[in-house]
Design a protein around this motif. Structure first.
Motif, PDB file in Angstrom:
ATOM      1  N   HIS A 107      46.962  32.339  57.793  1.00 27.90           N
ATOM      2  CA  HIS A 107      48.461  31.803  57.392  1.00 27.90           C
ATOM      3  C   HIS A 107      49.160  33.099  56.544  1.00 27.90           C
ATOM      4  O   HIS A 107      48.553  33.907  55.697  1.00 27.90           O
ATOM      5  N   ARG A 108      50.536  33.250  56.842  1.00 27.31           N
ATOM      6  CA  ARG A 108      51.209  34.409  56.233  1.00 27.31           C
ATOM      7  C   ARG A 108      52.378  33.582  55.643  1.00 27.31           C
ATOM      8  O   ARG A 108      53.148  32.771  56.334  1.00 27.31           O
ATOM      9  N   ALA A 109      52.679  33.973  54.364  1.00 25.41           N
ATOM     10  CA  ALA A 109      53.862  33.457  53.551  1.00 25.41           C
ATOM     11  C   ALA A 109      54.900  34.598  53.273  1.00 25.41           C
ATOM     12  O   ALA A 109      54.561  35.576  52.775  1.00 25.41           O
ATOM     13  N   PHE A 110      56.090  34.423  53.286  1.00 27.03           N
ATOM     14  CA  PHE A 110      57.154  35.443  53.255  1.00 27.03           C
ATOM     15  C   PHE A 110      58.336  34.692  52.251  1.00 27.03           C
ATOM     16  O   PHE A 110      58.759  33.371  52.390  1.00 27.03           O
ATOM     17  N   ASN A 111      58.927  35.488  51.430  1.00 22.38           N
ATOM     18  CA  ASN A 111      60.011  35.001  50.563  1.00 22.38           C
ATOM     19  C   ASN A 111      61.386  34.902  51.362  1.00 22.38           C
ATOM     20  O   ASN A 111      61.407  35.469  52.620  1.00 22.38           O
ATOM     21  N   GLN A 112      62.346  34.873  50.879  1.00 22.85           N
ATOM     22  CA  GLN A 112      63.805  34.866  51.679  1.00 22.85           C
ATOM     23  C   GLN A 112      64.155  36.222  52.178  1.00 22.85           C
ATOM     24  O   GLN A 112      64.836  36.183  52.980  1.00 22.85           O
ATOM     25  N   ALA A 113      63.568  37.195  51.384  1.00 21.61           N
ATOM     26  CA  ALA A 113      63.920  38.543  52.114  1.00 21.61           C
ATOM     27  C   ALA A 113      62.914  39.035  53.242  1.00 21.61           C
ATOM     28  O   ALA A 113      62.942  40.190  53.600  1.00 21.61           O
ATOM     29  N   ASP A 114      62.115  38.207  53.645  1.00 24.31           N
ATOM     30  CA  ASP A 114      60.973  38.221  54.847  1.00 24.31           C
ATOM     31  C   ASP A 114      59.953  39.309  54.069  1.00 24.31           C
ATOM     32  O   ASP A 114      59.333  40.057  54.902  1.00 24.31           O
ATOM     33  N   VAL A 115      59.709  39.380  52.800  1.00 19.88           N
ATOM     34  CA  VAL A 115      58.670  39.962  52.291  1.00 19.88           C
ATOM     35  C   VAL A 115      57.295  39.349  52.140  1.00 19.88           C
ATOM     36  O   VAL A 115      57.452  38.166  51.667  1.00 19.88           O
ATOM     37  N   LEU A 116      56.166  39.880  52.751  1.00 21.44           N
ATOM     38  CA  LEU A 116      55.016  38.952  52.806  1.00 21.44           C
ATOM     39  C   LEU A 116      54.671  38.876  51.159  1.00 21.44           C
ATOM     40  O   LEU A 116      54.441  39.907  50.567  1.00 21.44           O
ATOM     41  N   VAL A 117      54.504  37.575  50.883  1.00 25.43           N
ATOM     42  CA  VAL A 117      54.063  37.435  49.581  1.00 25.43           C
ATOM     43  C   VAL A 117      52.428  36.906  49.584  1.00 25.43           C
ATOM     44  O   VAL A 117      51.923  36.796  48.468  1.00 25.43           O
ATOM     45  N   ALA A 118      51.901  36.427  50.512  1.00 25.14           N
ATOM     46  CA  ALA A 118      50.681  35.821  50.679  1.00 25.14           C
ATOM     47  C   ALA A 118      50.108  35.918  51.942  1.00 25.14           C
ATOM     48  O   ALA A 118      50.799  35.758  52.926  1.00 25.14           O
ATOM     49  N   ARG A 119      48.769  35.991  52.009  1.00 28.78           N
ATOM     50  CA  ARG A 119      48.128  35.821  53.382  1.00 28.78           C
ATOM     51  C   ARG A 119      46.665  35.374  53.322  1.00 28.78           C
ATOM     52  O   ARG A 119      46.062  35.921  52.127  1.00 28.78           O
ATOM     53  N   CYS A 120      46.232  34.681  53.962  1.00 23.93           N
ATOM     54  CA  CYS A 120      44.637  34.291  53.959  1.00 23.93           C
ATOM     55  C   CYS A 120      44.358  34.015  55.423  1.00 23.93           C
ATOM     56  O   CYS A 120      44.905  33.203  56.441  1.00 23.93           O
ATOM     57  N   LEU A 121      42.992  33.988  55.572  1.00 25.69           N
ATOM     58  CA  LEU A 121      42.331  33.527  56.613  1.00 25.69           C
ATOM     59  C   LEU A 121      41.655  32.311  56.324  1.00 25.69           C
ATOM     60  O   LEU A 121      41.048  32.193  54.967  1.00 25.69           O
ATOM     61  N   ARG A 122      41.542  31.343  57.045  1.00 27.66           N
ATOM     62  CA  ARG A 122      41.202  29.825  56.613  1.00 27.66           C
ATOM     63  C   ARG A 122      40.371  29.655  57.743  1.00 27.66           C
ATOM     64  O   ARG A 122      40.828  29.498  58.950  1.00 27.66           O
ATOM     65  N   GLN A 123      39.010  28.784  57.485  1.00 27.06           N
ATOM     66  CA  GLN A 123      38.358  28.152  58.611  1.00 27.06           C
ATOM     67  C   GLN A 123      38.426  26.481  58.215  1.00 27.06           C
ATOM     68  O   GLN A 123      38.375  26.132  57.087  1.00 27.06           O
ATOM     69  N   ALA A 124      38.789  25.952  59.325  1.00 29.79           N
ATOM     70  CA  ALA A 124      39.043  24.276  58.906  1.00 29.79           C
ATOM     71  C   ALA A 124      38.016  23.551  60.016  1.00 29.79           C
ATOM     72  O   ALA A 124      38.205  24.078  61.329  1.00 29.79           O
ATOM     73  N   MET A 125      37.467  22.543  59.736  1.00 29.84           N
ATOM     74  CA  MET A 125      36.807  21.824  60.885  1.00 29.84           C
ATOM     75  C   MET A 125      37.762  20.793  61.278  1.00 29.84           C
ATOM     76  O   MET A 125      38.128  19.802  60.383  1.00 29.84           O
ATOM     77  N   ILE A 126      37.849  20.556  62.440  1.00 28.39           N
ATOM     78  CA  ILE A 126      38.918  19.618  63.253  1.00 28.39           C
ATOM     79  C   ILE A 126      38.432  18.841  64.323  1.00 28.39           C
ATOM     80  O   ILE A 126      37.329  19.021  64.995  1.00 28.39           O
ATOM     81  N   VAL A 127      38.792  17.636  64.222  1.00 28.89           N
ATOM     82  CA  VAL A 127      38.266  16.633  65.180  1.00 28.89           C
ATOM     83  C   VAL A 127      38.612  17.002  66.468  1.00 28.89           C
ATOM     84  O   VAL A 127      39.742  17.614  66.801  1.00 28.89           O
ATOM     85  N   LYS A 128      37.855  16.763  67.513  1.00 26.27           N
ATOM     86  CA  LYS A 128      38.079  16.772  68.782  1.00 26.27           C
ATOM     87  C   LYS A 128      38.752  15.530  69.171  1.00 26.27           C
ATOM     88  O   LYS A 128      38.709  14.328  68.743  1.00 26.27           O
ATOM     89  N   ARG A 129      39.581  15.670  70.521  1.00 27.72           N
ATOM     90  CA  ARG A 129      40.461  14.548  71.040  1.00 27.72           C
ATOM     91  C   ARG A 129      39.400  13.229  71.280  1.00 27.72           C
ATOM     92  O   ARG A 129      38.491  13.863  71.935  1.00 27.72           O
ATOM     93  N   PRO A 130      39.670  12.006  70.906  1.00 26.91           N
ATOM     94  CA  PRO A 130      38.878  10.900  71.183  1.00 26.91           C
ATOM     95  C   PRO A 130      38.857  10.523  72.505  1.00 26.91           C
ATOM     96  O   PRO A 130      39.606  10.915  73.550  1.00 26.91           O
ATOM     97  N   ALA A 131      37.733  10.386  73.000  1.00 29.47           N
ATOM     98  CA  ALA A 131      37.353  10.058  74.609  1.00 29.47           C
ATOM     99  C   ALA A 131      38.026   8.987  75.034  1.00 29.47           C
ATOM    100  O   ALA A 131      38.453   8.139  74.376  1.00 29.47           O
TER     101      ALA A 131
END
Length: 150
Positions: free
Chosen positions: A126-150
């Motif tokens: 994830h990358r966040a920028f202010n209105q001047a397109d300056v990077l204000v935050a960044r992080c790597l995130r791992q999420a457990m996500i469901v698979k499509r139901p059969a």
């Protein structure tokens, strides 16, 4: 459900989230008070005047939460089982009252769970920028996500 299933994510995929937020003094104060964070750099205008920035900084944990929150509708709304962790979280430039945050998310990796066949893990940057397109935050995130139901 707006969230994507595991099979819908591909490495290199980038989401430019249309939702944006202008951060207010009230947002910053409420978050700081709710989290019992008395850091004067966030809540004391007189203290902040003497800082390097000359004004209060938005609480970085609010910035982190807002950055990830903005990403949810386009990516994981209703399909997340759990956040597994966040690493390499950086705040290269402060966010201030009145700044407008925009966010983009890049899929860095996708893999099926080794132990549970109904889910997998997606690595997001994830990358966040202010209105001047300056990077204000960044992080790597791992999420457990469901698979499509059969």
């Amino acid at each position: 459900m707006a969230g994507l299933y595991l099979e819908d994510f591909t490495p290199g995929q980038v989401f430019h989230h249309p939702l944006r937020k202008t951060v207010t003094e009230s947002d910053n104060m409420l978050f700081s008070v709710m989290t019992l964070n008395p850091q004067p750099l966030h809540i004391d205008f007189e203290f902040a005047k003497k800082s390097e920035w000359g004004k209060p900084l938005v609480n970085s944990l609010f910035t982190l939460g807002l950055m990830i929150g903005i990403s949810v509708h386009d990516t994981t709304l209703g399909t997340t089982i759990a956040n597994l962790g966040m690493t390499e979280t950086v705040f290269p430039h402060p966010l201030f009252h009145g700044d407008t945050l925009r966010v983009e998310t890049e899929v860095k990796g996708v893999r099926e769970s080794r132990s549970k066949p109904d889910r997998g893990i997606v690595d997001f940057e994830h990358r966040a920028f202010n209105q001047a397109d300056v990077l204000v935050a960044r992080c790597l995130r791992q999420a457990m996500i469901v698979k499509r139901p059969a």
